[in-house]
Design a protein around this motif. Structure first.
Motif, PDB file in Angstrom:
ATOM      1  N   TYR A  41       0.838  -1.197   0.000  1.00 37.36           N
ATOM      2  CA  TYR A  41       0.000   0.000   0.000  1.00 37.36           C
ATOM      3  C   TYR A  41       0.873   1.246   0.000  1.00 37.36           C
ATOM      4  CZ  TYR A  41      -3.252  -3.441   1.920  1.00 37.36           C
ATOM      5  OH  TYR A  41      -4.004  -4.576   2.142  1.00 37.36           O
ATOM      6  N   GLU A  45      -3.245   5.260   0.298  1.00 32.72           N
ATOM      7  CA  GLU A  45      -4.116   4.080   0.401  1.00 32.72           C
ATOM      8  C   GLU A  45      -4.309   3.685   1.865  1.00 32.72           C
ATOM      9  OE1 GLU A  45      -3.364   1.384  -3.487  1.00 32.72           O
ATOM     10  OE2 GLU A  45      -1.564   1.790  -2.280  1.00 32.72           O
ATOM     11  N   LEU A  46      -3.254   3.801   2.657  1.00 31.37           N
ATOM     12  CA  LEU A  46      -3.360   3.484   4.083  1.00 31.37           C
ATOM     13  C   LEU A  46      -4.354   4.404   4.782  1.00 31.37           C
ATOM     14  CD1 LEU A  46       0.241   2.656   5.350  1.00 31.37           C
ATOM     15  CD2 LEU A  46      -1.690   1.119   5.047  1.00 31.37           C
TER      16      LEU A  46
END
Length: 153
Positions: A41, A45-46
């Motif tokens: 990721y 995205e995290l």
């Protein structure tokens, strides 16, 4: 003493470091499949994952608040023509920092995830282990997990 909690945005740097460690284990075991030092990721995205209740992420911290490990989970809903309807908490990724292994952080993470799954009414908790990661396999077996399907190539 370990504490486990939901991961927060301030944990992203520690999560990225742990994700790199996980990837290297897989890259070293299967360089034909896994690229070198990277993460599954990106930081943006995290942020999305951490904000989504369907993808809870937990961190285990030491008494000073330092992140020792993480557990990325995904709530899965199944059912249909062949399968009974039920919810599963899938552990997508679990990692304890190489420098902190063997001191109970992994067990604390797993037990917290298991309690969370029970609390939200999940039927089971599942995960995948790559054959090239025998340390993880031994760890999960020590916790009482048993294989329920096998992937072959």
């Amino acid at each position: 003493m370990h504490s486990v909690r939901r991961a927060r945005e301030c944990d992203i740097p520690a999560l990225m470091a742990l994700l790199t460690q996980v990837n290297l284990v897989h890259h070293n075991g299967r360089p034909d499949l896994f690229k070198g030092p990277t993460t599954k990721y990106a930081e943006d995205e995290l942020r999305d994952i951490l904000a989504n209740d369907e993808t809870p992420v937990f961190v285990c911290c030491d008494e000073d608040g330092r992140v020792l490990g993480h557990g990325f989970c995904v709530l899965q809903h199944s059912g249909g023509r062949l399968l009974e309807e039920h919810d599963t908490l899938y552990i997508d990724d679990i990692c304890v920092d190489e420098a902190a292994r063997g001191r109970g952080a992994g067990r604390a993470l797993f037990e917290h995830i298991l309690a969370f799954a029970r609390e939200i009414g999940c039927y089971n908790v599942t995960l995948n282990v790559w054959h090239c990661n025998p340390g993880a396999m031994a760890f999960y077996e020590k916790l009482g997990l048993v294989p329920y399907k096998v992937g072959m190539e």
